[in-house]
Enzyme design. Structure first.
Site, PDB file in Angstrom:
ATOM      1  N   ASP A 355       6.931 -32.972  -7.536  1.00 51.41           N
ATOM      2  CA  ASP A 355       7.505 -32.872  -8.883  1.00 51.41           C
ATOM      3  C   ASP A 355       7.312 -34.151  -9.679  1.00 51.41           C
ATOM      4  OD1 ASP A 355      10.795 -34.083  -8.552  1.00 51.41           O
ATOM      5  OD2 ASP A 355       9.345 -33.983  -6.921  1.00 51.41           O
ATOM      6  N   GLU A 356       7.366 -34.003 -10.976  1.00 52.71           N
ATOM      7  CA  GLU A 356       7.420 -35.126 -11.920  1.00 52.71           C
ATOM      8  C   GLU A 356       6.371 -36.209 -11.653  1.00 52.71           C
ATOM      9  OE1 GLU A 356      12.098 -34.990 -13.195  1.00 52.71           O
ATOM     10  OE2 GLU A 356      11.634 -36.009 -11.325  1.00 52.71           O
TER      11      GLU A 356
END
Length: 554
Positions: A355-356
């Site tokens: 993620d991210e």
């Protein structure tokens, strides 16, 4: 427990990279019988005339029938009988005895015997078509209690239902006065979804082995079967890796706000895993990559593209760190880490994060995930990652999962590109919509802990959504289950975690276990109110949400 100090971080907003991709972060024959299958329990009789008479259980059983006036009462003569020759069944019986001995003061011996022994609680492993691997049948009559299931996990879930049929004070750790009466019921129950998870972030703030075990005790009451441990992030690396020792000794020496951090030795991690197994919970370890890796980058300079280690980090920003995608050492590192974790973890999944990764170009990100998935498979594990992994060429087999944390309306299906991409590739979803299931989101503007980048999440909002209707194009067959993450930027100890998790976790657990048809907020909050005295007796630091008319003992 190590005392911790913490200066609250400045709340941040995590913004997604595209629209729809937001930031991350529950006589018998003559008797008049009340039939309460979930269909009517939630929409009809349970809510109306049976609202106070029917047992208030969470998650709601798939089918429950009450027989008024024929209760069973525990006495000093009560025994727990294991009616099948199984070490696992005996283990469940021992768990039950250990749970209710302190408050009743009764000896409750665990013995072998025949099913239906007089004045006994009987546990039996037996084939039960239609109940799957976790279902059970529970029968309470004036003569005793009988729990039957095809597996020990089913027996354990039946015990959790029996637990909620007993007075809330059964949870006390000291002797309380009786009577210890159980209403007469016939329950046939099995879960809707196979994956019913709770995630605990031990990276932003470190939680001790005792704290993690306490959380396991609490979540098992609601038939949660997966504990996702977020073991690494920018602020700390929490698991000892023998081939890369500085990850823990140096990378684990900090946490948000500058505290001392900490890490689990491999023996401690195995202890947590074994404790979870005794509660029929599978641990899924997460090593977040390629971003959220500053603790690793600070520990080993070679993992950085420029060969220079950054300083340790104690803030709360996200997306700034990245492993060096083009370096071979990156994949030797991942192979070693995943290999050691795989040998320590009997469960079939390793979570790779994903993620991210804002500082990793998309082409590099795709290359990285595509190279990491075979490493996970090579160590005999299946891969799960956050929904961003759907951007890569992820292979559906043998059992890859994407954990979707996108913001969703809850009432009207919305289009989510990453959910669509995952299911089109044959990758099922674990649903964790941030504005419904993230337990670190503040209840309202007065909440003392948590953040609100995904909005304020009331108890009602956390309950009112369905995994198969929040995204367009996602059907029941595309959903493996649900999970309630709790991120720890602002949470420094287990009591603060409890405040944010309860009462919302119970609702997420019900979404994962109970049939959707007939679920309603008005009916659910009546059952939720009965949990207050139970949590009080357990010593759980729960939030007394104003929208719940809590039972007086809480």
């Amino acid at each position: 427990m190590v005392e911790k100090t913490f200066d609250a971080p400045k709340p941040r907003r995590r913004a997604g990279r595209t629209a729809g991709h937001p930031g991350r972060r529950l006589t018998a024959a003559a008797a008049v019988t009340t039939v309460i299958p979930l269909v009517t329990a939630l929409a009809g009789p349970w809510r109306a005339e049976a609202a106070t008479a029917a047992p208030r259980i969470i998650p709601a059983p798939a089918s429950l029938r009450t027989v008024p006036g024929r209760s069973f009462t525990l006495t000093r003569a009560t025994r727990i009988v294991v009616a099948s020759r199984s070490r696992d069944a005996a283990g469940v019986a021992t768990f039950l005895a250990g749970l209710i001995r302190p408050s009743t003061g009764y000896r409750l011996p665990v013995v072998s015997g025949s099913e239906g022994s007089p004045h006994a609680i009987s546990l039996r492993l037996t084939p039960a078509p239609g109940l799957g691997t976790e279902g059970y049948r529970l029968d309470v009559t004036g003569g005793g209690v009988r729990i039957q299931a095809p597996t020990a996990a089913g027996l354990f879930h039946g015990v959790q239902t029996l637990r909620q049929l007993l007075p809330a004070k059964v949870e006390a750790r000291g002797v309380r006065p009786g009577p210890w009466t159980v209403p007469s019921v016939h329950v046939s129950d099995s879960p809707r979804f196979a994956w019913r998870g709770a995630m605990l972030d031990v990276s932003r703030h470190f939680f001790t082995v005792a704290e993690v075990k306490r959380y396991i005790d609490e979540i098992s009451l609601y038939k949660i079967n997966t504990l996702h441990l977020h073991l690494s992030d920018d602020q700390g690396w929490r698991i000892a890796i023998k081939s890369w020792p500085r990850l823990a000794t140096y990378g684990g020496s900090t946490e948000v706000g500058g505290g001392a951090g900490g890490y689990y030795t491999q023996a401690q991690y195995k202890d947590i895993v074994a404790y979870a197994q005794r509660h029929f919970i599978t641990v899924v370890p997460e090593i977040d990559t390629p971003s959220h890796t500053n603790a690793a980058l600070a520990s080993y300079a070679d993992l950085n593209c420029d060969g220079k280690a950054p300083p340790l980090y104690t803030g709360t920003d996200v997306g700034f760190s990245s492993l060096c995608v083009d370096k071979d050492v990156t994949y030797r590192f991942l192979d070693d880490v995943v290999g050691e974790l795989a040998r320590l973890t009997p469960g079939s999944y390793v979570h790779i994060g994903g993620d991210e990764a804002h500082s990793t170009p998309l082409t590099d990100y795709v290359k990285f995930i595509d190279r990491l998935q075979p490493i996970v498979h090579a160590h005999g594990k299946n891969m799960i990652g956050w929904n961003e992994i759907a951007q890569a060429d992820v292979k559906p087999g043998p059992a890859t999962l994407a954990q979707n944390w996108s913001i969703a309306d809850g009432n009207t299906p919305v289009a989510d590109p990453l959910a669509t991409a995952a299911v089109q590739k044959g990758v099922p979803l674990v649903l964790s919509p941030a504005n419904h299931a993230y337990l670190d989101m503040q209840y309202d503007k007065n909440s003392p802990y948590g953040l609100h980048w995904a909005g304020y999440v009331s108890v009602q909002k956390s309950y009112q959504w369905d995994p198969t209707t929040i995204f367009t194009g996602v059907t029941e067959q595309d959903v493996r289950g649900v999970e309630a993450p709790i991120w720890s930027e602002t949470l420094t100890n287990i009591h603060e975690v409890e405040y944010m998790a309860f009462p919302r976790l119970a609702g997420i657990a019900e979404i994962g276990w109970s049939p959707q048809h007939g679920r309603s907020w008005d009916e659910y909050r009546t059952r939720l109110a009965a949990q207050g005295p139970r949590w009080t007796a357990m010593g759980v630091n729960f939030y007394h949400a104003p929208e719940i008319a809590w039972d007086s003992a809480s």
